[in-house]
Design an enzyme around this catalytic site. Structure first.
Site, PDB file in Angstrom:
ATOM      1  N   LYS A  74       0.391  -1.042   0.121  1.00  0.00           N
ATOM      2  CA  LYS A  74       0.071  -0.503  -0.191  1.00  0.00           C
ATOM      3  C   LYS A  74       0.623   1.141   0.261  1.00  0.00           C
ATOM      4  CE  LYS A  74      -4.347   1.793   0.549  1.00  0.00           C
ATOM      5  NZ  LYS A  74      -3.928   2.719  -0.331  1.00  0.00           N
ATOM      6  N   LYS A 110       5.359   2.646  -2.789  1.00  0.00           N
ATOM      7  CA  LYS A 110       4.619   3.628  -3.788  1.00  0.00           C
ATOM      8  C   LYS A 110       5.173   4.223  -5.205  1.00  0.00           C
ATOM      9  CE  LYS A 110       4.665   7.833  -0.896  1.00  0.00           C
ATOM     10  NZ  LYS A 110       3.534   7.830  -0.150  1.00  0.00           N
ATOM     11  N   SER A 367      -7.522   4.845   4.898  1.00  0.00           N
ATOM     12  CA  SER A 367      -7.320   4.418   3.308  1.00  0.00           C
ATOM     13  C   SER A 367      -7.800   2.521   3.930  1.00  0.00           C
ATOM     14  CB  SER A 367      -5.777   4.029   2.799  1.00  0.00           C
ATOM     15  OG  SER A 367      -5.379   5.126   1.529  1.00  0.00           O
TER      16      SER A 367
END
Ligand code: GLU
Length: 475
Positions: A74, A110, A367
């Site tokens: 993530k 990322k 998130s």
């Protein structure tokens, strides 16, 4: 946008590695496991052409996956003209440690696209974003089960909606397509409270700090957040929300805001909402009628204040300016705003630093809630809200009967009210930030080799990650 470090200084990823190495030196971890944790699993670089105003332009983008000990990996995607592969890898690593610290069961990733979004129209940005998404999907770097992006510098709900829609078109049979990205607009499967989540998390982090008198005293601060003088660097999504909440809800004084084109200051405190609206309308707060504006933002970080919140970019406090910083505490709302060398200088000066992997974890925490919402295909609170209301009403009636006196309308509505999705998101975020701070506090005070919150944070994160390697083994 503030500029990044000079190229002669150690790279962003080596700064992160040096911080991690320091934590490793405290932990009794074998070298092999340490290396496995530190290594970036994979990095995708893509170059793709898009026809813009009749001309073919080639864009470069990346997506790094630092760890997959938990899945999905993530982390946000940034659109910026200064992005490069080293930055993406460093940020992916920070995501790994951040998620572990706050118990968000994800690996770290990322992405970035090398672009100045201000040079393109909305339609052009849509075309470019969809094309970049296509690359990510085709190469296995975007999927609800394995790799889930989110907003970062230069991206927001709009880009996330395009990404989700592109993924959906490419995978119409994936019932969980909405979970392929977080930070979407609420109408497109987003969750309430995600936009402000990182700023809200910064507020909750500072509040929790002030609930620990020993820690407050160690920063030479007096008790209570009200009246504290705060300087914020960056009035983007994170800086704006953090400053606004601290000013409006905690009575802190935001005495200066630092932006790429200058500093707005007022010793009596700025009104953030007014300034933000002005900035959105005019593109800058340069001519804002209030406070004192100076185009000279160099040295603004060095202003005397209680709390400095760098909420812009990495490498803002380096060995070149660290000695001159006068804040009593620094709260790292951005990722990596303090270099490893600067960190040592600041520590010697007695400045307390709340580390990025803790402070800005609010974004990925919410998130996580959004991802769960997408997988469960239902808004939080939808099943129980009215039921809780009914039960609350029964309690209130019983209370009135038992006491023989009437409950005021405001008390009744408090007892009766069922939690909305936003209430639950805030509660989950607050709980996460409190627990993580308490873990850091305990670790800091339980081990004499650990003498700052950053090391405590990395030690906690690495212990959790290494446990998962040791439990499952490596194959
Ligand atoms: N870009 C944000 C961060 O650096 C959010 C990541 C996410 O929500 O996945 O933490």
């Amino acid at each position: 946008m503030p500029s990044k470090k000079k190229s002669s200084s150690p790279s962003f990823s080596s700064n992160v590695d040096r911080m991690v190495d320091h934590a490793f030196s405290i932990l009794d971890l074998d070298e092999g496991t340490a290396q496995a944790i530190k290594a970036c699993d994979s990095v995708l670089q893509v170059k793709f052409p898009v026809k813009i105003r009749g001309q073919i332009e080639t864009f470069t983008g990346w997506r790094a996956v630092h760890s997959t000990h938990r899945l999905p990996a993530k982390g946000g995607i940034r659109f910026a003209s200064f992005s490069d592969q080293d930055e993406v890898e460093a940020l992916a690593a920070l995501m790994t440690y951040k998620c572990a610290l706050v118990d968000v069961p994800f690996g770290g990733s990322k992405g970035a696209l090398h672009i100045d979004p201000n040079q393109y129209s909305r339609d052009e940005m849509q075309l470019i974003t969809r094309r970049y998404t296509l690359e990510l999907v085709r190469k296995g770097f975007l999927n609800p089960a394995t790799n889930v992006p989110a907003p970062d510098v230069g991206t927001g709900q709009r880009e996330m909606a395009w990404i989700a829609d592109t993924y959906k078109h490419l995978n119409p049979e994936d019932i969980n397509y909405q979970a392929c990205v977080t930070g979407k607009p609420v109408q497109q499967g987003g969750i309430r409270g995600r936009v402000e989540a990182t700023g809200r998390g910064v507020q909750y982090a500072i509040r929790e700090f002030f609930r620990h008198p020993k820690d407050v005293a160690s920063a030479n601060l007096s008790a209570g957040l009200a009246g504290k003088k705060i300087v914020v660097q960056g009035l983007g999504n994170v800086g704006y929300h953090a400053a606004k909440f601290l000013q409006e809800e905690d009575d802190a004084k935001i005495i200066a805001i630092i932006e790429h084109d200058g500093v707005l200051s007022d010793e009596n405190g700025l009104v953030i909402e007014d300034i933000y609206r002005y900035k959105v309308e005019h593109g800058s707060f340069k001519d804002f009628p209030g406070g004192h504006f100076s185009p000279d933002n160099k040295g603004a970080l060095e202003m005397k204040c209680d709390i400095l919140i760098p909420a812009a970019l990495e490498s803002q406090i380096t060995r070149d300016n660290a000695e001159r910083i006068q804040a009593k505490m620094i709260v790292e709302a951005a990722n990596g705003p303090i270099t490893f060398d600067a960190d040592k200088i600041l520590k010697k000066k007695g400045i307390v630093i709340m580390p990025d992997i803790y402070v800005n974890a609010g974004g990925v925490t919410v998130s996580y809630f959004e991802w769960i919402r997408n997988l469960s295909h239902i808004r939080f609170g939808r099943m129980e809200r009215r039921y809780d209301e009914l039960r609350g009403n029964e309690y209130a009636n019983l209370l009135e009967e038992a006491t023989g006196s009437k409950i005021s309308e405001s008390t009744r509505s408090m007892i009766v009210r069922g939690a909305s999705e936003l209430d639950l998101v805030r509660s989950g975020l607050d709980d996460t930030m409190r627990n993580a701070y308490q873990d850091m506090h305990e670790t800091l005070h339980a081990n004499e080799k650990i003498d700052d919150l950053r090391t405590a944070a990395f030690v906690i994160a690495i212990e959790k990650i290494s446990r998962s390697y040791l439990d499952v083994g490596i194959y």
